[in-house]
Motif scaffolding. Structure first.
Motif, PDB file in Angstrom:
ATOM      1  N   GLU A  84     -10.447  -2.985   6.526  1.00  0.00           N
ATOM      2  CA  GLU A  84     -11.371  -3.801   7.273  1.00  0.00           C
ATOM      3  C   GLU A  84     -11.743  -3.087   8.572  1.00  0.00           C
ATOM      4  O   GLU A  84     -10.995  -2.296   9.096  1.00  0.00           O
ATOM      5  CB  GLU A  84     -10.759  -5.161   7.629  1.00  0.00           C
ATOM      6  CG  GLU A  84     -10.330  -5.969   6.464  1.00  0.00           C
ATOM      7  CD  GLU A  84      -8.862  -5.771   6.143  1.00  0.00           C
ATOM      8  OE1 GLU A  84      -8.184  -6.761   5.934  1.00  0.00           O
ATOM      9  OE2 GLU A  84      -8.418  -4.593   6.123  1.00  0.00           O
ATOM     10  N   LEU A 132      -2.541  -6.309  -3.234  1.00  0.00           N
ATOM     11  CA  LEU A 132      -1.270  -5.645  -3.559  1.00  0.00           C
ATOM     12  C   LEU A 132      -1.315  -5.103  -4.981  1.00  0.00           C
ATOM     13  O   LEU A 132      -0.857  -4.001  -5.270  1.00  0.00           O
ATOM     14  CB  LEU A 132      -0.109  -6.628  -3.457  1.00  0.00           C
ATOM     15  CG  LEU A 132       0.406  -6.948  -2.068  1.00  0.00           C
ATOM     16  CD1 LEU A 132       1.728  -7.684  -2.186  1.00  0.00           C
ATOM     17  CD2 LEU A 132       0.575  -5.695  -1.257  1.00  0.00           C
ATOM     18  N   ALA A 186      -2.743  -1.881  -5.163  1.00  0.00           N
ATOM     19  CA  ALA A 186      -2.007  -0.781  -4.554  1.00  0.00           C
ATOM     20  C   ALA A 186      -0.921  -0.205  -5.470  1.00  0.00           C
ATOM     21  O   ALA A 186      -0.418   0.875  -5.229  1.00  0.00           O
ATOM     22  CB  ALA A 186      -1.365  -1.248  -3.237  1.00  0.00           C
ATOM     23  N   VAL A 187      -0.561  -0.944  -6.523  1.00  0.00           N
ATOM     24  CA  VAL A 187       0.478  -0.453  -7.429  1.00  0.00           C
ATOM     25  C   VAL A 187      -0.017   0.825  -8.120  1.00  0.00           C
ATOM     26  O   VAL A 187      -1.114   0.846  -8.662  1.00  0.00           O
ATOM     27  CB  VAL A 187       0.819  -1.528  -8.486  1.00  0.00           C
ATOM     28  CG1 VAL A 187       1.764  -0.987  -9.526  1.00  0.00           C
ATOM     29  CG2 VAL A 187       1.397  -2.755  -7.821  1.00  0.00           C
ATOM     30  N   PRO A 188       0.776   1.920  -8.073  1.00  0.00           N
ATOM     31  CA  PRO A 188       0.336   3.184  -8.661  1.00  0.00           C
ATOM     32  C   PRO A 188       0.084   3.063 -10.162  1.00  0.00           C
ATOM     33  O   PRO A 188       0.751   2.286 -10.849  1.00  0.00           O
ATOM     34  CB  PRO A 188       1.518   4.128  -8.406  1.00  0.00           C
ATOM     35  CG  PRO A 188       2.296   3.508  -7.320  1.00  0.00           C
ATOM     36  CD  PRO A 188       2.087   2.036  -7.434  1.00  0.00           C
ATOM     37  N   SER A 189      -0.870   3.846 -10.669  1.00  0.00           N
ATOM     38  CA  SER A 189      -1.274   3.666 -12.058  1.00  0.00           C
ATOM     39  C   SER A 189      -0.164   4.049 -13.026  1.00  0.00           C
ATOM     40  O   SER A 189      -0.085   3.514 -14.123  1.00  0.00           O
ATOM     41  CB  SER A 189      -2.557   4.445 -12.351  1.00  0.00           C
ATOM     42  OG  SER A 189      -2.324   5.817 -12.246  1.00  0.00           O
ATOM     43  N   VAL A 190       0.740   4.962 -12.605  1.00  0.00           N
ATOM     44  CA  VAL A 190       1.808   5.358 -13.522  1.00  0.00           C
ATOM     45  C   VAL A 190       2.755   4.171 -13.781  1.00  0.00           C
ATOM     46  O   VAL A 190       3.344   4.051 -14.860  1.00  0.00           O
ATOM     47  CB  VAL A 190       2.572   6.587 -12.984  1.00  0.00           C
ATOM     48  CG1 VAL A 190       3.369   6.250 -11.747  1.00  0.00           C
ATOM     49  CG2 VAL A 190       3.462   7.180 -14.043  1.00  0.00           C
ATOM     50  N   VAL A 191       2.837   3.251 -12.810  1.00  0.00           N
ATOM     51  CA  VAL A 191       3.695   2.077 -13.002  1.00  0.00           C
ATOM     52  C   VAL A 191       3.064   1.131 -14.028  1.00  0.00           C
ATOM     53  O   VAL A 191       3.756   0.555 -14.869  1.00  0.00           O
ATOM     54  CB  VAL A 191       3.947   1.370 -11.652  1.00  0.00           C
ATOM     55  CG1 VAL A 191       4.746   0.090 -11.847  1.00  0.00           C
ATOM     56  CG2 VAL A 191       4.662   2.302 -10.700  1.00  0.00           C
ATOM     57  N   LEU A 204      -3.274   3.832   4.549  1.00  0.00           N
ATOM     58  CA  LEU A 204      -3.761   3.386   3.245  1.00  0.00           C
ATOM     59  C   LEU A 204      -4.035   4.582   2.336  1.00  0.00           C
ATOM     60  O   LEU A 204      -3.691   4.568   1.155  1.00  0.00           O
ATOM     61  CB  LEU A 204      -5.027   2.535   3.402  1.00  0.00           C
ATOM     62  CG  LEU A 204      -4.806   1.120   3.917  1.00  0.00           C
ATOM     63  CD1 LEU A 204      -6.116   0.360   3.977  1.00  0.00           C
ATOM     64  CD2 LEU A 204      -3.812   0.368   3.037  1.00  0.00           C
ATOM     65  N   GLY A 221       1.380   7.553  -4.838  1.00  0.00           N
ATOM     66  CA  GLY A 221       1.526   7.116  -6.216  1.00  0.00           C
ATOM     67  C   GLY A 221       0.729   7.919  -7.223  1.00  0.00           C
ATOM     68  O   GLY A 221       0.796   7.646  -8.414  1.00  0.00           O
ATOM     69  N   LEU A 254       9.176   3.661  -5.990  1.00  0.00           N
ATOM     70  CA  LEU A 254       7.802   4.055  -5.664  1.00  0.00           C
ATOM     71  C   LEU A 254       6.981   2.848  -5.214  1.00  0.00           C
ATOM     72  O   LEU A 254       6.259   2.908  -4.207  1.00  0.00           O
ATOM     73  CB  LEU A 254       7.169   4.713  -6.891  1.00  0.00           C
ATOM     74  CG  LEU A 254       5.838   5.426  -6.667  1.00  0.00           C
ATOM     75  CD1 LEU A 254       6.016   6.593  -5.734  1.00  0.00           C
ATOM     76  CD2 LEU A 254       5.261   5.902  -7.991  1.00  0.00           C
ATOM     77  N   VAL A 255       7.107   1.744  -5.966  1.00  0.00           N
ATOM     78  CA  VAL A 255       6.325   0.555  -5.620  1.00  0.00           C
ATOM     79  C   VAL A 255       6.761   0.002  -4.265  1.00  0.00           C
ATOM     80  O   VAL A 255       5.927  -0.386  -3.442  1.00  0.00           O
ATOM     81  CB  VAL A 255       6.453  -0.519  -6.723  1.00  0.00           C
ATOM     82  CG1 VAL A 255       5.921  -1.855  -6.250  1.00  0.00           C
ATOM     83  CG2 VAL A 255       5.707  -0.076  -7.965  1.00  0.00           C
ATOM     84  N   VAL A 313       5.215   2.245  -1.619  1.00  0.00           N
ATOM     85  CA  VAL A 313       3.775   2.037  -1.496  1.00  0.00           C
ATOM     86  C   VAL A 313       3.476   0.704  -0.823  1.00  0.00           C
ATOM     87  O   VAL A 313       2.645   0.616   0.084  1.00  0.00           O
ATOM     88  CB  VAL A 313       3.106   2.098  -2.888  1.00  0.00           C
ATOM     89  CG1 VAL A 313       1.683   1.589  -2.824  1.00  0.00           C
ATOM     90  CG2 VAL A 313       3.119   3.517  -3.413  1.00  0.00           C
ATOM     91  N   LEU A 314       4.183  -0.346  -1.239  1.00  0.00           N
ATOM     92  CA  LEU A 314       3.900  -1.667  -0.669  1.00  0.00           C
ATOM     93  C   LEU A 314       4.322  -1.736   0.793  1.00  0.00           C
ATOM     94  O   LEU A 314       3.641  -2.354   1.605  1.00  0.00           O
ATOM     95  CB  LEU A 314       4.588  -2.774  -1.481  1.00  0.00           C
ATOM     96  CG  LEU A 314       4.046  -2.976  -2.897  1.00  0.00           C
ATOM     97  CD1 LEU A 314       4.596  -4.244  -3.509  1.00  0.00           C
ATOM     98  CD2 LEU A 314       2.530  -3.006  -2.919  1.00  0.00           C
ATOM     99  N   ASN A 318       1.702   0.071   2.734  1.00  0.00           N
ATOM    100  CA  ASN A 318       0.489  -0.714   2.685  1.00  0.00           C
ATOM    101  C   ASN A 318       0.528  -1.927   3.609  1.00  0.00           C
ATOM    102  O   ASN A 318      -0.329  -2.118   4.468  1.00  0.00           O
ATOM    103  CB  ASN A 318       0.321  -1.182   1.230  1.00  0.00           C
ATOM    104  CG  ASN A 318      -1.121  -1.299   0.851  1.00  0.00           C
ATOM    105  OD1 ASN A 318      -1.830  -2.095   1.445  1.00  0.00           O
ATOM    106  ND2 ASN A 318      -1.565  -0.491  -0.087  1.00  0.00           N
ATOM    107  N   LEU A 319       1.588  -2.731   3.436  1.00  0.00           N
ATOM    108  CA  LEU A 319       1.739  -3.918   4.287  1.00  0.00           C
ATOM    109  C   LEU A 319       2.012  -3.510   5.720  1.00  0.00           C
ATOM    110  O   LEU A 319       1.465  -4.090   6.659  1.00  0.00           O
ATOM    111  CB  LEU A 319       2.889  -4.790   3.768  1.00  0.00           C
ATOM    112  CG  LEU A 319       2.599  -5.601   2.516  1.00  0.00           C
ATOM    113  CD1 LEU A 319       3.834  -6.382   2.112  1.00  0.00           C
ATOM    114  CD2 LEU A 319       1.452  -6.555   2.775  1.00  0.00           C
ATOM    115  N   ARG A 377      -1.054  -2.630   7.715  1.00  0.00           N
ATOM    116  CA  ARG A 377      -1.839  -3.796   8.128  1.00  0.00           C
ATOM    117  C   ARG A 377      -1.164  -4.535   9.274  1.00  0.00           C
ATOM    118  O   ARG A 377      -1.805  -4.919  10.256  1.00  0.00           O
ATOM    119  CB  ARG A 377      -2.014  -4.759   6.955  1.00  0.00           C
ATOM    120  CG  ARG A 377      -2.949  -4.224   5.901  1.00  0.00           C
ATOM    121  CD  ARG A 377      -2.773  -5.011   4.615  1.00  0.00           C
ATOM    122  NE  ARG A 377      -3.190  -4.226   3.466  1.00  0.00           N
ATOM    123  CZ  ARG A 377      -4.403  -4.260   2.957  1.00  0.00           C
ATOM    124  NH1 ARG A 377      -5.312  -5.032   3.473  1.00  0.00           N
ATOM    125  NH2 ARG A 377      -4.712  -3.521   1.922  1.00  0.00           N
TER     126      ARG A 377
END
Lengths: 327, 299
Positions: A3, A132, A135-140, B217, B224, B276-277, B280-281, B284-285, B288
């Motif tokens: 944003e 969210l 944002a999860v990677p595509s490999v997951v 971001l 990932g 990994l998740v 990343v999260l 990401n969070l 923000r």
């Protein structure tokens, strides 16, 4: 989707311009400033140019070997150096179509629910949840598709579908789990957040007085949505779907894990297939120089497809943002 | 007359409306099912792998005697750090400065560059893998231009990941920098400051929250990414900090473990995926929240 954060002007005391040494602010040429700016931008432009050239150059031996039959040829075989990508292009389009078939109604419905049904507080929470998911990677997604969805599809979903439809085209058995349908469904989950987020933006800029105006002349909520909101947001929603299409066409790792990489025309939704990106991903490593060139040709086709679709989608999105701003 | 007709259809219209609104709600619920399903499976199957060995040991090939003895993933954690760190090192300056250019310049070149960046962010990242392979791994030798390749290495991965990050940072940085009120800029100009000074000491500090979000971001996306590094970083089972060496990486390790014939490796992939998740999260969070906090602090 970062944003634009509103910024507050610094107060006079914290203004760095008023605290530095006076001589630093003498009027001199801005040449150094623009030099740095053009330097970085030029470097990026150069990288992009070399990128494009490198993909084209890497594919030249394949075009020399097979000519345009790379695009319309029907047999892709590494063993016999036969490079016809039509079945692979068909697989790419089929997985994308399956993904969009589910993602368009569910994505737009979810966006409508977020903007016009939910109370304010819940709206923010659910919007961030959807982001969210993006944002999860595509490999997951690929891992989940391969180890959780594939067994479920093989045992339950595909046999049931075959039974209900009487195994008619395109639902012939045998169910394989890893299949065109599974790849399409994994892609659907992956492009959904994009469609929800972008159409939510397009739907929420439709002016609220139009919404209320329609309600005040006796339209029901759904009538307002169908006759006022959706037409107003049409450009933005179509742009969202277009960008999602580009994403689905180019998705690599997740699809490579669940499609089974079979370079034949898919005969049924339950058969294995291949897409441009997954073929490149899985065959590149063990390829001979000529095969590398053929995969470079696939990359060029993929690049052209995604770049055109993407450019078109961006134009629609900015057109819709422009219209919303102009009202 | 009109009222009578309206009254007659009213009930039907309300029924349809309620049904469609309910359907929209169902669509939203359906959209959230995968998120919770994935997160649930990740925690359920991944968390039990998280022990000291998982983070500190290097991987072992599953032996016939004890197929569950597969070591840890410290090599992949360090590999991801090195690859993404080096990528960020060159992508952040180029991206932020080029973003500043997009925000300040109204030239034709800026318009073309903006479109280029938009198209680059949408291109499949596997293409960058081919690019890195051609340029860094085997080198470039065409038309008399000769660049020696350096083979499978972390640098090749960083190259691909960095190029992936630049346009993302550019676009987001442009948005953040455009948010700086023109009046501040003009005040600087009126005081006789050079554009470079205004950019360094007024515009960038003011836009800092947005810039931090932009960079984080882009970084969380880069962490990932699997496709661009599929065949350029080679493979390694030892911990190595040297970016010219072959390396492992977390996303790639998930891909390889998930498609391996060994059950224990396939199960371990959940542990890596959970890590990994979470990373990343959190980035990401965190970005923000950090931006929101910085914004509040300044008021």
């Amino acid at each position: 989707m970062a944003e634009v954060l509103p910024t507050s002007p610094p107060t006079a005391l914290s203004n760095p311009l008023l605290t530095g040494e006076p001589k630093r602010f003498s009027v001199k040429s801005d040449l150094a400033h623009w030099g740095v700016l053009y330097g970085a931008s030029g470097l990026f432009a150069l990288i992009c140019a070399v990128f494009l050239i490198s993909i084209i150059v890497s594919s030249i031996p394949a075009w020399r070997h097979s000519g345009l039959s790379i695009i319309y040829g029907r047999v892709w075989s590494q063993a016999s150096n036969s490079f016809g990508a039509l079945p692979i292009i068909a697989g790419t389009l089929a997985t994308t179509a399956i993904a969009l078939f589910f993602a368009i109604p569910i994505g737009i419905g979810a966006a409508l629910a977020i903007v016009h049904v939910l109370p304010d507080r819940l709206r923010i929470v659910l919007s961030s949840l959807v982001e969210l998911l993006a944002a999860v990677p595509s490999v997951v997604y690929g891992l989940w598709g391969l180890l959780v969805l594939a067994p479920w599809f093989e045992r339950t979903v595909e046999p049931d579908l075959a039974r209900v439809t009487g195994s008619k085209f395109p639902f012939q058995a045998p169910p394989e789990g890893v299949s065109l349908l599974l790849a399409g469904c994994v892609l659907f989950i992956m492009v959904l957040p994009m469609i929800v987020a972008l159409s939510r933006d397009a739907i929420s800029v439709v002016p609220h007085d139009q919404f209320e105006g329609a309600l005040s002349v006796g339209a029901t909520k759904w009538q307002v949505v169908r006759k006022v909101v959706l037409p107003g947001a049409r450009t933005g929603v179509v742009g969202a779907v277009t960008l999602a299409t580009a994403r689905a066409l180019g998705e690599t790792v997740a699809v490579a894990m669940v499609i089974g990489l079979n370079p034949l025309f898919p005969s049924s939704l339950f058969s294995t297939a291949s897409t441009l990106a997954s073929t490149i991903a899985l065959q590149f490593q063990d390829a001979t120089p000529l095969q590398v060139a053929a995969l470079g040709a696939l990359a060029l086709i993929l690049m052209a497809m995604t770049a055109i679709v993407n450019w078109f989608g961006r134009r629609l999105i900015s057109a819709s943002a422009f219209r919303a701003g102009a009202i | 007359m009109v009222q009578r007709v309206a009254a007659r259809t009213l009930e039907r219209r309300i029924r349809i409306s309620k049904a469609m609104v309910a359907l929209c709600g169902v669509a939203l619920a359906l959209a959230l099912v995968p998120l919770f399903a994935i997160l649930f499976t990740l925690v359920q199957k991944g968390l039990r792998w998280w022990n000291i060995d998982f983070f500190t040991q290097t991987p072992q090939f599953p032996s016939l005697l004890d197929p569950n003895q597969i070591g840890g993933i410290s090599n992949a954690i360090v590999g991801s750090l090195v690859i993404d760190g080096v990528a960020a090192l060159f992508a952040i300056p180029i991206g932020v400065v080029a973003g500043l250019f997009l925000a300040e310049s109204t030239s034709r070149f800026a318009r073309v560059l903006r479109t280029t960046a938009e198209i680059m962010t949408g291109l499949p990242s596997i293409l960058l893998g081919i690019f890195a392979y051609q340029m860094i791994v085997i080198g470039f030798d065409e038309w008399g231009v000769k660049l020696p390749g350096i083979g499978f290495s972390a640098i090749a991965g960083s190259f691909a990941i960095g190029i992936l990050m630049i346009p993302i940072i550019m676009k987001a940085a442009e948005a953040a920098l455009r948010g700086v009120p023109a009046t501040i800029r003009e005040a600087g100009l009126a005081l006789g400051a050079r554009r470079g000074v205004i950019a360094r000491r007024v515009v960038i500090p003011t836009a800092l929250p947005g810039l931090v979000t932009a960079v984080l971001l882009a970084f969380s996306r880069a962490v990932g990414e699997t496709a661009p590094i599929l065949w350029v970083i080679g493979a390694s089972t030892v911990v190595s900090w040297n970016p010219r060496k072959e390396m492992a990486s977390m996303p790639l390790q998930i891909f390889q473990s998930a498609t391996s014939p060994y059950l224990s490796l396939r199960e371990e992939a959940w542990g890596i995926a959970l890590l990994l998740v979470v990373i990343v999260l959190v980035i990401n969070l965190g970005s923000r929240l950090f931006a929101a906090w910085l914004q509040k602090e300044r008021r």
